[in-house]
Design a protein around this motif. Structure first.
Motif, PDB file in Angstrom:
ATOM      1  N   ASN A  88       0.814  -1.332   0.043  1.00  0.00           N
ATOM      2  CA  ASN A  88       0.107   0.005   0.048  1.00  0.00           C
ATOM      3  C   ASN A  88       0.702   1.299   0.058  1.00  0.00           C
ATOM      4  O   ASN A  88       0.589   2.361  -0.608  1.00  0.00           O
ATOM      5  CB  ASN A  88      -0.926  -0.012   1.160  1.00  0.00           C
ATOM      6  CG  ASN A  88      -1.650   1.453   1.353  1.00  0.00           C
ATOM      7  OD1 ASN A  88      -1.115   2.151   2.182  1.00  0.00           O
ATOM      8  ND2 ASN A  88      -2.816   1.436   0.711  1.00  0.00           N
ATOM      9  N   GLU A  89       2.003   1.333   0.904  1.00  0.00           N
ATOM     10  CA  GLU A  89       2.917   2.307   0.778  1.00  0.00           C
ATOM     11  C   GLU A  89       3.422   2.643  -0.402  1.00  0.00           C
ATOM     12  O   GLU A  89       3.643   3.710  -0.967  1.00  0.00           O
ATOM     13  CB  GLU A  89       3.854   2.193   1.982  1.00  0.00           C
ATOM     14  CG  GLU A  89       4.686   3.063   2.033  1.00  0.00           C
ATOM     15  CD  GLU A  89       4.448   4.578   2.474  1.00  0.00           C
ATOM     16  OE1 GLU A  89       5.198   5.694   2.391  1.00  0.00           O
ATOM     17  OE2 GLU A  89       3.299   4.548   3.072  1.00  0.00           O
ATOM     18  N   LEU A  90       3.944   1.570  -1.150  1.00  0.00           N
ATOM     19  CA  LEU A  90       4.623   1.422  -2.584  1.00  0.00           C
ATOM     20  C   LEU A  90       3.582   1.844  -3.708  1.00  0.00           C
ATOM     21  O   LEU A  90       4.142   2.735  -4.662  1.00  0.00           O
ATOM     22  CB  LEU A  90       5.441   0.289  -2.637  1.00  0.00           C
ATOM     23  CG  LEU A  90       6.681  -0.090  -1.781  1.00  0.00           C
ATOM     24  CD1 LEU A  90       6.952  -1.484  -1.991  1.00  0.00           C
ATOM     25  CD2 LEU A  90       7.671   1.011  -1.826  1.00  0.00           C
ATOM     26  N   TYR A  91       2.496   1.121  -3.777  1.00  0.00           N
ATOM     27  CA  TYR A  91       1.576   1.219  -4.964  1.00  0.00           C
ATOM     28  C   TYR A  91       0.281   1.682  -4.613  1.00  0.00           C
ATOM     29  O   TYR A  91      -0.569   1.945  -5.395  1.00  0.00           O
ATOM     30  CB  TYR A  91       1.610  -0.010  -5.630  1.00  0.00           C
ATOM     31  CG  TYR A  91       3.045  -0.719  -5.923  1.00  0.00           C
ATOM     32  CD1 TYR A  91       3.824   0.109  -7.015  1.00  0.00           C
ATOM     33  CD2 TYR A  91       3.378  -1.722  -5.149  1.00  0.00           C
ATOM     34  CE1 TYR A  91       4.928  -0.508  -7.185  1.00  0.00           C
ATOM     35  CE2 TYR A  91       4.665  -2.116  -5.566  1.00  0.00           C
ATOM     36  CZ  TYR A  91       5.476  -1.458  -6.353  1.00  0.00           C
ATOM     37  OH  TYR A  91       6.595  -2.142  -6.636  1.00  0.00           O
ATOM     38  N   ASP A  92       0.010   2.137  -3.552  1.00  0.00           N
ATOM     39  CA  ASP A  92      -1.310   2.729  -2.941  1.00  0.00           C
ATOM     40  C   ASP A  92      -2.525   1.671  -3.230  1.00  0.00           C
ATOM     41  O   ASP A  92      -3.639   1.902  -3.702  1.00  0.00           O
ATOM     42  CB  ASP A  92      -1.849   3.963  -3.726  1.00  0.00           C
ATOM     43  CG  ASP A  92      -2.860   4.912  -2.984  1.00  0.00           C
ATOM     44  OD1 ASP A  92      -3.151   4.538  -1.675  1.00  0.00           O
ATOM     45  OD2 ASP A  92      -3.590   5.368  -3.628  1.00  0.00           O
ATOM     46  N   THR A  93      -2.185   0.506  -3.126  1.00  0.00           N
ATOM     47  CA  THR A  93      -3.129  -0.649  -3.287  1.00  0.00           C
ATOM     48  C   THR A  93      -3.881  -0.806  -1.984  1.00  0.00           C
ATOM     49  O   THR A  93      -3.569  -0.474  -1.101  1.00  0.00           O
ATOM     50  CB  THR A  93      -2.358  -1.994  -3.501  1.00  0.00           C
ATOM     51  OG1 THR A  93      -1.410  -2.410  -2.657  1.00  0.00           O
ATOM     52  CG2 THR A  93      -1.702  -2.008  -4.818  1.00  0.00           C
ATOM     53  N   PRO A  94      -5.231  -1.317  -2.161  1.00  0.00           N
ATOM     54  CA  PRO A  94      -5.874  -1.465  -0.965  1.00  0.00           C
ATOM     55  C   PRO A  94      -5.550  -2.551  -0.259  1.00  0.00           C
ATOM     56  O   PRO A  94      -5.288  -3.696  -0.506  1.00  0.00           O
ATOM     57  CB  PRO A  94      -7.631  -1.897  -1.641  1.00  0.00           C
ATOM     58  CG  PRO A  94      -7.288  -1.495  -2.991  1.00  0.00           C
ATOM     59  CD  PRO A  94      -5.835  -1.509  -3.470  1.00  0.00           C
ATOM     60  N   VAL A  95      -5.405  -2.123   1.468  1.00  0.00           N
ATOM     61  CA  VAL A  95      -4.721  -3.188   2.095  1.00  0.00           C
ATOM     62  C   VAL A  95      -5.489  -4.486   2.372  1.00  0.00           C
ATOM     63  O   VAL A  95      -5.002  -5.517   2.285  1.00  0.00           O
ATOM     64  CB  VAL A  95      -4.667  -2.758   3.528  1.00  0.00           C
ATOM     65  CG1 VAL A  95      -3.964  -3.728   4.587  1.00  0.00           C
ATOM     66  CG2 VAL A  95      -3.554  -1.234   3.495  1.00  0.00           C
ATOM     67  N   GLY A  96      -6.804  -4.364   2.425  1.00  0.00           N
ATOM     68  CA  GLY A  96      -7.645  -5.545   2.838  1.00  0.00           C
ATOM     69  C   GLY A  96      -7.715  -6.351   1.478  1.00  0.00           C
ATOM     70  O   GLY A  96      -7.800  -7.667   1.357  1.00  0.00           O
TER      71      GLY A  96
END
Length: 290
Positions: free
Chosen positions: A48-56
């Motif tokens: 999420n920090e690197l690519y802003d992907t949804p964590v869940g």
């Protein structure tokens, strides 16, 4: 029948509480302050920090190959994995939706507080799920596979995966972030153990004495505790003596020492710690889980 329903309801209540508390740990304390939790959740936080992907969503996607592997390689894999998949799915949904209702920066700017409370709440959540006889999936399933197939201790797998997460956190968040991640992981382990084993409320005593009958009688009469004895031999002196083994409540340690001193001031006593005792005079053991 009612007892089975009650046991089943309690199990799913523990799982639900564990999922919510674990999600709070991740979304309120850890992720907002760039602190990586353990396992798959930690990897999802870093992505999420690197690519802003949804964590869940990433937690769920990363679990798919692991759970498929568990389904293939574990005995009775379908039953074990089905429960884990459901828990992972619900946890993933809760994590992504809980963030919509919470401040994006968390509730504190102090990273140490967040690492401690994130570890504590995360450990409590995992512990509750474990107590219900389930797992949070991810590295827990992987550890179970390696234990069953290759004989690896589960703790070894967790150490390896957690070390990898800490090193990755150092690369993504900086090495100070890795240190906070290590604090969170250590605290989570302590909290999980506490939930699973409970507080240390009993003590064990080994007493070497020349007056075993007199000591035993005082323990029976004044402490209402049972005593186990066996004959031992001192390797240095070659003399035979008697060892007594007693389980007592933590509050009875002083009383036990006083009782032994009254009978045999030269007795040798070793006091050990324990988490729980089951049977006569202590907690009653429950039936098998459903």
């Amino acid at each position: 029948m009612l007892a089975q329903i009650h046991t089943l309801a309690l199990r799913y209540a523990l799982i639900a509480a564990g999922i919510v508390i674990g999600a709070v740990s991740l979304t309120v304390f850890l992720q907002p302050l760039d602190i990586a939790p353990a396992g798959v959740a930690g990897a999802s936080t870093l992505l999420n920090e690197l690519y802003d992907t949804p964590v869940g969503l990433v937690i769920f996607l990363l679990n798919i190959p692991i759970q498929l592997l568990g389904y293939i390689m574990l005995p009775n894999g379908s039953r074990v994995i089905l429960r884990s998949v459901i828990i992972v799915l619900v946890f993933s949904v809760v994590v992504d939706n809980l963030r919509l209702w919470l401040p994006p920066t968390g509730i504190s700017d102090e990273r140490m507080l967040n690492a401690l409370f994130g570890g504590i709440t995360g450990g409590i959540g995992v512990g509750l799920v474990y107590r219900a006889g389930a797992t949070m999936g991810g590295t827990s399933t992987l550890a179970l596979i390696l234990q069953r197939r290759l004989g690896f201790p589960m703790s070894t797998t967790f150490i390896c995966t957690d070390t990898l997460i800490i090193l990755s956190a150092g690369l993504v968040y900086g090495w100070e972030g890795a240190l906070y991640a290590a604090i969170a992981l250590f605290t989570a382990g302590l909290a999980t153990d506490y939930v699973l084993e409970g507080p240390s409320v009993i003590r064990t005593a080994m007493i070497i004495t020349d007056k075993p009958e007199d000591v035993s009688q005082r323990v029976f009469a004044n402490l209402q505790r049972g005593v186990t004895s066996w004959t031992i031999k001192g390797e240095y002196t070659g003399a035979e003596r008697t060892m007594l083994y007693i389980t007592i409540a933590r509050s009875q340690v002083r009383d036990l020492k006083d009782e032994v001193a009254q009978v045999d001031p030269n007795a040798f006593i070793v006091i050990g710690m324990g988490h729980a005792a089951y049977g006569a005079g202590f907690r009653r053991m429950k039936g098998p889980r459903m």
